[in-house]
Scaffold this active site. Structure first.
Site, PDB file in Angstrom:
ATOM      1  N   LYS A 111      13.166  41.569   2.893  1.00 50.30           N
ATOM      2  CA  LYS A 111      12.261  41.723   3.699  1.00 50.30           C
ATOM      3  C   LYS A 111      11.470  40.347   3.310  1.00 50.30           C
ATOM      4  O   LYS A 111      11.549  39.900   2.439  1.00 50.30           O
ATOM      5  CB  LYS A 111      11.253  42.931   3.364  1.00 50.30           C
ATOM      6  CG  LYS A 111      11.729  44.361   3.973  1.00 50.30           C
ATOM      7  CD  LYS A 111      10.768  45.271   3.751  1.00 50.30           C
ATOM      8  CE  LYS A 111       9.526  45.067   4.624  1.00 50.30           C
ATOM      9  NZ  LYS A 111       9.948  45.768   5.808  1.00 50.30           N
ATOM     10  N   TYR A 114       8.747  39.679   0.730  1.00 56.24           N
ATOM     11  CA  TYR A 114       9.407  39.282  -0.894  1.00 56.24           C
ATOM     12  C   TYR A 114       9.897  38.049  -0.944  1.00 56.24           C
ATOM     13  O   TYR A 114       9.625  37.172  -1.648  1.00 56.24           O
ATOM     14  CB  TYR A 114      10.503  40.268  -1.299  1.00 56.24           C
ATOM     15  CG  TYR A 114       9.640  41.619  -1.756  1.00 56.24           C
ATOM     16  CD1 TYR A 114       9.080  41.649  -2.998  1.00 56.24           C
ATOM     17  CD2 TYR A 114       9.918  42.996  -1.379  1.00 56.24           C
ATOM     18  CE1 TYR A 114       8.405  42.790  -3.663  1.00 56.24           C
ATOM     19  CE2 TYR A 114       9.457  44.201  -1.874  1.00 56.24           C
ATOM     20  CZ  TYR A 114       8.515  43.861  -3.036  1.00 56.24           C
ATOM     21  OH  TYR A 114       8.217  45.216  -3.411  1.00 56.24           O
ATOM     22  N   ALA A 115      10.567  37.639   0.282  1.00 58.32           N
ATOM     23  CA  ALA A 115      11.222  36.271   0.426  1.00 58.32           C
ATOM     24  C   ALA A 115      10.286  35.198   0.070  1.00 58.32           C
ATOM     25  O   ALA A 115      10.205  34.266  -0.401  1.00 58.32           O
ATOM     26  CB  ALA A 115      12.012  35.844   1.639  1.00 58.32           C
ATOM     27  N   ARG A 116       9.192  35.312   0.858  1.00 58.53           N
ATOM     28  CA  ARG A 116       7.940  34.577   1.046  1.00 58.53           C
ATOM     29  C   ARG A 116       7.095  34.303  -0.544  1.00 58.53           C
ATOM     30  O   ARG A 116       6.451  33.436  -0.710  1.00 58.53           O
ATOM     31  CB  ARG A 116       6.903  34.744   1.969  1.00 58.53           C
ATOM     32  CG  ARG A 116       7.285  34.832   3.452  1.00 58.53           C
ATOM     33  CD  ARG A 116       6.573  35.380   4.330  1.00 58.53           C
ATOM     34  NE  ARG A 116       7.177  35.769   5.528  1.00 58.53           N
ATOM     35  CZ  ARG A 116       6.733  35.383   6.913  1.00 58.53           C
ATOM     36  NH1 ARG A 116       5.627  35.013   6.983  1.00 58.53           N
ATOM     37  NH2 ARG A 116       7.312  35.726   7.934  1.00 58.53           N
ATOM     38  N   GLU A 137      19.884  44.387  -5.681  1.00 58.22           N
ATOM     39  CA  GLU A 137      19.756  43.202  -6.762  1.00 58.22           C
ATOM     40  C   GLU A 137      18.596  42.293  -6.111  1.00 58.22           C
ATOM     41  O   GLU A 137      18.322  41.986  -5.225  1.00 58.22           O
ATOM     42  CB  GLU A 137      20.868  42.346  -6.439  1.00 58.22           C
ATOM     43  CG  GLU A 137      22.246  43.256  -6.962  1.00 58.22           C
ATOM     44  CD  GLU A 137      23.173  43.635  -5.561  1.00 58.22           C
ATOM     45  OE1 GLU A 137      22.847  43.196  -4.340  1.00 58.22           O
ATOM     46  OE2 GLU A 137      23.796  44.585  -5.760  1.00 58.22           O
ATOM     47  N   GLN A 156      15.887  45.601   4.836  1.00 58.10           N
ATOM     48  CA  GLN A 156      16.194  46.161   6.272  1.00 58.10           C
ATOM     49  C   GLN A 156      17.662  46.150   6.358  1.00 58.10           C
ATOM     50  O   GLN A 156      18.393  45.331   6.285  1.00 58.10           O
ATOM     51  CB  GLN A 156      15.626  45.395   7.214  1.00 58.10           C
ATOM     52  CG  GLN A 156      15.693  46.099   8.689  1.00 58.10           C
ATOM     53  CD  GLN A 156      15.227  45.363   9.820  1.00 58.10           C
ATOM     54  OE1 GLN A 156      15.692  44.471  10.289  1.00 58.10           O
ATOM     55  NE2 GLN A 156      14.119  45.850  10.177  1.00 58.10           N
TER      56      GLN A 156
END
Length: 188
Positions: A111, A114-116, A137, A156
């Protein structure tokens, strides 16, 4: 091969148990507070992280070897959240159990919430006729501790239906991660 819609995901989960437990809607709040969303989306399903985590540790100063993995490389934590140390790594599992049809392959993407924050979620594809809880992971790419929330969305899953049935499924070849029930460590 085509991507499957919310209607297909809902039908396959309700009639055939493809996702269990299954949430037919997109959930964005719990107890009156905003959460990282989970549940059915337009062309995918946002999976949740369970409260079982394994966090990498260097206390035992062992080597990380995927062919001969030492479980002492991890500290096990059961909690509503997990704090991943800077530039470190953790494993978790999904709340949902999956049963993938023989003519379907999934791709799972982390998602953007989290990546941001510099937290990368990696999950390999769910192959035809694989079933089990998904081992997740998490990589904390930041120089700061990072927090993962149990019971909330983390990635997702996109479902792709093939034009023809595969000759050999994951189940047919006795895949080593078939039926996993908890956070599963590497198997050679």
């Amino acid at each position: 091969m085509s991507i499957k819609s919310d209607k297909w995901i809902r039908r396959m989960s309700e009639e055939f148990g493809m996702i269990d437990p299954f949430e037919p809607n997109q959930i964005k709040e719990a107890d009156g507070k905003r959460i990282i969303s989970y549940g059915t989306s337009s062309y995918g399903y946002d999976i949740r992280c369970a409260n079982e985590f394994k966090i990498f540790t260097n206390i035992n100063s062992t080597i990380v070897d995927p062919k001969n993995f030492d479980p002492k490389n991890f500290v096990t934590v059961e909690d509503d959240c997990c704090i991943i140390p800077p530039n470190s790594f953790a494993l978790a599992r999904t709340v949902e159990y999956f049963r993938i049809p023989r003519n379907v392959l999934t791709v799972c993407l982390g998602k953007s919430t989290y990546a941001r924050c510099g937290i990368i979620v990696n999950v390999t594809p769910f192959e035809p006729e694989w079933e089990g809880y998904v081992t997740l992971e998490f990589s904390n790419t930041t120089p700061l501790p990072a927090k993962i929330y149990a019971g909330e969305g983390v990635a997702q899953v996109l479902f792709f239906e093939s034009d023809e049935i595969c000759e050999t499924s994951y189940k047919d070849r006795n895949g080593k991660y078939m039926g996993q029930t908890g956070v599963t460590l590497p198997k050679a």
